[in-house]
Design a protein around this motif. Structure first.
Motif, mmCIF file in Angstrom:
data_model
loop_
_atom_site.group_PDB
_atom_site.id
_atom_site.type_symbol
_atom_site.label_atom_id
_atom_site.label_comp_id
_atom_site.label_asym_id
_atom_site.label_seq_id
_atom_site.Cartn_x
_atom_site.Cartn_y
_atom_site.Cartn_z
ATOM 1 N N LYS A 2 0.834 -1.219 0.000
ATOM 2 C CA LYS A 2 0.000 0.000 0.000
ATOM 3 C C LYS A 2 0.867 1.268 0.000
ATOM 4 C CE LYS A 2 -3.882 2.205 0.469
ATOM 5 N NZ LYS A 2 -4.822 2.248 -0.632
ATOM 6 N N ILE A 3 2.014 1.216 0.656
ATOM 7 C CA ILE A 3 2.837 2.430 0.723
ATOM 8 C C ILE A 3 3.876 2.489 -0.401
ATOM 9 C CG2 ILE A 3 2.475 2.751 3.199
ATOM 10 C CD1 ILE A 3 5.049 1.421 3.789
ATOM 11 N N GLY A 4 3.793 1.570 -1.343
ATOM 12 C CA GLY A 4 4.573 1.725 -2.568
ATOM 13 C C GLY A 4 5.799 0.849 -2.722
ATOM 14 N N PHE A 5 6.007 -0.100 -1.802
ATOM 15 C CA PHE A 5 7.130 -1.024 -1.982
ATOM 16 C C PHE A 5 6.794 -2.053 -3.053
ATOM 17 C CE2 PHE A 5 8.602 0.445 2.125
ATOM 18 C CZ PHE A 5 9.976 0.304 2.040
ATOM 19 N N GLU A 6 7.827 -2.457 -3.766
ATOM 20 C CA GLU A 6 7.669 -3.592 -4.671
ATOM 21 C C GLU A 6 8.020 -4.830 -3.841
ATOM 22 O OE1 GLU A 6 9.286 -4.147 -9.097
ATOM 23 O OE2 GLU A 6 10.815 -4.302 -7.567
ATOM 24 N N ILE A 7 7.126 -5.828 -3.828
ATOM 25 C CA ILE A 7 7.373 -7.011 -2.999
ATOM 26 C C ILE A 7 8.133 -8.037 -3.831
ATOM 27 C CG2 ILE A 7 6.326 -8.803 -1.548
ATOM 28 C CD1 ILE A 7 5.776 -5.887 -0.619
ATOM 29 N N ILE A 8 9.282 -8.461 -3.343
ATOM 30 C CA ILE A 8 10.055 -9.468 -4.076
ATOM 31 C C ILE A 8 10.338 -10.659 -3.155
ATOM 32 C CG2 ILE A 8 11.087 -7.764 -5.634
ATOM 33 C CD1 ILE A 8 13.687 -8.032 -4.035
ATOM 34 N N GLU A 9 11.008 -11.673 -3.670
ATOM 35 C CA GLU A 9 11.236 -12.891 -2.893
ATOM 36 C C GLU A 9 12.710 -13.057 -2.546
ATOM 37 O OE1 GLU A 9 8.968 -15.598 -2.195
ATOM 38 O OE2 GLU A 9 7.411 -14.120 -2.659
ATOM 39 N N ASP A 10 13.464 -11.972 -2.590
ATOM 40 C CA ASP A 10 14.903 -12.092 -2.551
ATOM 41 C C ASP A 10 15.471 -11.187 -1.465
ATOM 42 O OD1 ASP A 10 17.632 -11.562 -3.274
ATOM 43 O OD2 ASP A 10 17.172 -12.468 -5.208
ATOM 44 N N GLU A 11 16.430 -11.707 -0.713
ATOM 45 C CA GLU A 11 16.954 -10.929 0.411
ATOM 46 C C GLU A 11 17.865 -9.776 -0.013
ATOM 47 O OE1 GLU A 11 18.273 -13.545 3.660
ATOM 48 O OE2 GLU A 11 16.550 -14.782 3.150
ATOM 49 N N SER A 12 18.043 -9.596 -1.327
ATOM 50 C CA SER A 12 18.773 -8.411 -1.791
ATOM 51 C C SER A 12 17.876 -7.171 -1.710
ATOM 52 C CB SER A 12 19.237 -8.616 -3.234
ATOM 53 O OG SER A 12 18.100 -8.716 -4.065
ATOM 54 N N ALA A 13 16.626 -7.325 -1.286
ATOM 55 C CA ALA A 13 15.665 -6.203 -1.236
ATOM 56 C C ALA A 13 16.175 -5.043 -0.377
ATOM 57 C CB ALA A 13 14.333 -6.709 -0.680
ATOM 58 N N ASP A 14 15.605 -3.845 -0.622
ATOM 59 C CA ASP A 14 15.989 -2.663 0.163
ATOM 60 C C ASP A 14 15.528 -2.782 1.612
ATOM 61 O OD1 ASP A 14 17.068 -0.992 -2.034
ATOM 62 O OD2 ASP A 14 15.027 -1.230 -2.811
ATOM 63 N N LEU A 15 14.399 -3.452 1.804
ATOM 64 C CA LEU A 15 13.915 -3.677 3.167
ATOM 65 C C LEU A 15 13.683 -5.177 3.352
ATOM 66 C CD1 LEU A 15 12.649 -2.913 5.925
ATOM 67 C CD2 LEU A 15 10.502 -2.528 4.728
ATOM 68 N N VAL A 16 14.401 -5.740 4.295
ATOM 69 C CA VAL A 16 14.228 -7.173 4.568
ATOM 70 C C VAL A 16 13.628 -7.278 5.953
ATOM 71 C CG1 VAL A 16 15.393 -9.402 4.876
ATOM 72 C CG2 VAL A 16 16.304 -7.731 3.264
ATOM 73 N N PHE A 17 12.473 -7.959 6.078
ATOM 74 C CA PHE A 17 12.071 -8.205 7.460
ATOM 75 C C PHE A 17 11.932 -9.686 7.728
ATOM 76 C CE2 PHE A 17 7.814 -7.367 5.753
ATOM 77 C CZ PHE A 17 7.061 -8.386 6.349
ATOM 78 N N PHE A 18 12.391 -10.044 8.907
ATOM 79 C CA PHE A 18 12.315 -11.422 9.382
ATOM 80 C C PHE A 18 11.209 -11.493 10.414
ATOM 81 C CE2 PHE A 18 16.976 -13.064 8.824
ATOM 82 C CZ PHE A 18 16.817 -12.953 7.452
ATOM 83 N N ASN A 19 10.209 -12.312 10.132
ATOM 84 C CA ASN A 19 9.153 -12.539 11.117
ATOM 85 C C ASN A 19 9.504 -13.849 11.825
ATOM 86 O OD1 ASN A 19 6.846 -12.583 12.566
ATOM 87 N ND2 ASN A 19 5.454 -12.689 10.816
ATOM 88 N N THR A 20 9.973 -13.736 13.051
ATOM 89 C CA THR A 20 10.670 -14.849 13.699
ATOM 90 C C THR A 20 9.773 -15.736 14.555
ATOM 91 O OG1 THR A 20 11.158 -13.508 15.621
ATOM 92 C CG2 THR A 20 12.780 -13.465 13.832
ATOM 93 N N CYS A 21 10.290 -16.911 14.861
ATOM 94 C CA CYS A 21 9.611 -17.907 15.699
ATOM 95 C C CYS A 21 10.587 -18.304 16.804
ATOM 96 C CB CYS A 21 9.292 -19.120 14.832
ATOM 97 S SG CYS A 21 8.765 -20.573 15.753
ATOM 98 N N THR A 22 10.069 -18.638 17.965
ATOM 99 C CA THR A 22 10.984 -19.034 19.031
ATOM 100 C C THR A 22 10.509 -20.285 19.759
ATOM 101 O OG1 THR A 22 12.229 -18.214 20.932
ATOM 102 C CG2 THR A 22 9.950 -17.510 20.786
ATOM 103 N N VAL A 23 9.606 -21.021 19.119
ATOM 104 C CA VAL A 23 9.008 -22.164 19.801
ATOM 105 C C VAL A 23 10.054 -23.242 20.116
ATOM 106 C CG1 VAL A 23 8.097 -23.596 17.899
ATOM 107 C CG2 VAL A 23 6.760 -23.294 19.942
ATOM 108 N N ARG A 24 11.023 -23.379 19.206
ATOM 109 C CA ARG A 24 12.179 -24.257 19.478
ATOM 110 C C ARG A 24 13.447 -23.473 19.157
ATOM 111 N NH1 ARG A 24 8.087 -27.267 17.721
ATOM 112 N NH2 ARG A 24 8.418 -26.459 15.649
ATOM 113 N N ASP A 25 14.538 -23.866 19.801
ATOM 114 C CA ASP A 25 15.765 -23.068 19.669
ATOM 115 C C ASP A 25 16.329 -23.070 18.248
ATOM 116 O OD1 ASP A 25 17.789 -21.430 20.902
ATOM 117 O OD2 ASP A 25 19.139 -23.103 20.462
ATOM 118 N N ASN A 26 16.098 -24.139 17.478
ATOM 119 C CA ASN A 26 16.706 -24.158 16.131
ATOM 120 C C ASN A 26 16.197 -23.016 15.246
ATOM 121 O OD1 ASN A 26 14.241 -25.339 15.879
ATOM 122 N ND2 ASN A 26 14.953 -27.274 15.043
ATOM 123 N N ALA A 27 14.932 -22.572 15.503
ATOM 124 C CA ALA A 27 14.397 -21.435 14.738
ATOM 125 C C ALA A 27 15.211 -20.176 15.061
ATOM 126 C CB ALA A 27 12.933 -21.213 15.056
#
Ligand code: 5AD
Ligand code: SF4
Length: 481
Positions: free
Chosen positions: A71-96
């Motif tokens: 909505k605010i104008g970012f192009e959504i891509i599937e690659d971590e070379s993006a200008d903005l990378v966000f990690f939505n994390t999990c902590t249920v087990r330590d390996n995550a």
């Protein structure tokens, strides 16, 4: 329900409103200006990527964040070379957690080459104070950190991040707030997860979720129904109702309502064809729910019913509040009432004090219930949970032995159970082109089993009849009828 808002009508010369979601609309308008300016500077669109760890709840949260970014104008891509990378994390087990730290190291090297790159972290892992300390100390290149309770503030947090030089951290301990009417992206056009409640009050002794997702709160049924009606009008035919413990839905509402009652309301929505839900706690699964499932035309013939352990001694230590016998009686009742239902489960091996004899009891339950699938996990010690302080932690070799034994039985029984459908014709919702062979499509049966069969993209999103020709363990090869 989110009605597309016109960001052009928002007056940015005024102070931001204090009311939600209007405040976030204001920051979305403001962020859109920032994105426009940055894109102009760079001579190309700004891109963003979401990397999601963990459960369906997190997947849903990422869709909400992506909705705002688009909505605010970012192009959504599937690659971590993006200008903005966000990690939505999990902590249920330590390996995550370990995976996140590993990936952050890699992102740092990319950021050194692109000084405009921004890195944001959110989700369950960020609710742990020790994680924040570690990131501040060893990963100071991260630009924004927020938690699970304030993701609705994403637009505002992004604005702060883009207008400040320092790491922005905003973590709330808990909230009783549910902010409706924000945009959301959809990964699939024809199916969608719908939150019906947030948080968990169960405090199973191994589990960190109640600490990072906060207390249980249910969404208003009217908001849920409106959202699903809107989704259906946009072409969605299957919804997955999401909550840590859907069976206790509605208890905290001003006008309490049971989960079974909510399901009956959802069932009435015209055009909706399939209803799924996740997750059910065995202690709260009511006879009313079994009857509603039995009589429903839309609720899928699948129930995920986490067992966690088969020995009553371990179940008690886990604070699960049912015994082996009670679980078995419940599974039997469900199978008697709804014979064609698929039961799946979660099992933990290596909980403190668990012996190989206890694992044998789990194996007995697996053999008796005959799960269609079981997710088996090695116990992971989570700081702050009661189980982490227990003295009788199990040695790694013993855990491994029990785990391997259990896995073998799980695979054998599942294979047998899944193969019962061989030769039958069943409805499958076609989800995608097969990943490995593009002459095939991949569909899902009501009971959640996957079937691959010859077809093309025109079938995606449709429920079609498929003959289940050959069972290959957990999936079928079929043919369109
Ligand atoms: N260690 C291992 N598995 C866990 N789970 C939750 N907490 C832990 C833990 N500390 C598993 C449970 C739950 C699933 C989502 O994750 O089986 O049902
Ligand atoms: Fe964790 Fe138990 Fe709540 Fe599930 S019900 S989220 S396992 S505490």
């Amino acid at each position: 329900m989110y009605k597309d808002i016109d960001l052009d009508n928002i007056d940015l010369t005024q102070e931001p409103p204090t009311q939600e979601p209007q405040r976030q609309y204001y920051f979305m308008a403001k962020m859109r200006e920032i994105v426009k300016e940055k894109s102009k500077e760079l001579g190309r669109p700004l891109s963003a990527v979401a990397v999601t760890f963990g459960c369906q709840m997190n997947a849903k949260d990422s869709e909400k964040l992506l909705g705002i970014l688009r909505k605010i104008g970012f192009e959504i891509i599937e690659d971590e070379s993006a200008d903005l990378v966000f990690f939505n994390t999990c902590t249920v087990r330590d390996n995550a957690n370990q995976r996140v730290y590993g990936r952050l190291g890699f992102l740092h090297s990319m950021k050194k080459k692109n000084s405009d790159k921004k890195i944001a972290l959110c989700g369950c892992m960020m609710q742990e104070p020790s994680v924040i300390e570690k990131i501040k100390k060893s990963y100071s290149f991260v630009d924004l950190i927020f938690g699970t309770h304030n993701i609705y503030k994403f637009a505002e947090l992004l604005t702060t991040m883009y207008t400040s030089e320092r790491m922005v951290i905003d973590i709330w301990k808990d909230t009783d707030q549910i902010v409706e009417d924000l945009p959301s992206e959809r990964k699939f056009s024809f199916k969608c997860g719908v939150n019906i409640m947030y948080g968990c009050n169960n405090f199973c002794s191994y589990c960190i979720v109640p600490y990072v997702r906060g207390r249980e709160r249910s969404r208003n049924p009217k908001d849920i129904i409106r959202e699903i009606e809107q989704l259906v009008s946009e072409g969605v035919v299957e919804v997955m109702l999401l909550g840590q413990n859907v069976n206790s839905y509605g208890k905290t509402l001003e006008e309490p309502m049971t989960f079974a009652e909510l399901l009956q309301e959802v069932e009435k929505i015209e055009g909706l064809e399939r209803i799924r839900f996740m997750t059910s706690h065995p202690k709260d699964l009511s006879d009313e729910l079994i009857q509603v499932m039995k009589n429903s035309k839309k609720i899928c013939k699948h129930l995920h019913l986490p067992l966690q352990a088969g020995s009553t001694k371990i179940l008690t230590a886990m604070n699960r509040r049912y015994t082996k016998e009670q679980y078995l009686a419940l599974a039997k009742k469900i199978r008697t009432e709804i014979p064609d239902i698929a039961l799946t489960t979660d099992i933990i091996v290596g909980f403190p004090g668990e012996t190989l004899e206890d694992v044998e009891e789990t194996i007995e339950v697996v053999k008796e219930v005959q799960y269609d699938n079981a997710f088996t996990f090695i116990y992971s010690k989570r700081t702050g949970t009661p189980a982490a302080a227990m003295e009788n932690q199990v040695p790694e070799e013993v855990v491994k032995e029990g785990f391997d034994k259990l896995l073998k039985v799980v695979q054998e029984t599942a294979r047998e159970r899944v193969s019962r459908l061989e030769g039958q014709v069943q409805g499958a919702l076609v989800e995608e082109i097969n990943e490995h062979d593009n002459s095939l499509v991949t569909g899902r049966l009501s009971n959640n089993t996957i079937v691959h069969f010859p077809g093309d993209a025109s079938l995606i999103g449709k429920i079609v009849d498929v003959r289940l020709k050959e069972c290959h363990g957990f999936y079928y090869i079929g043919e369109l009828i």
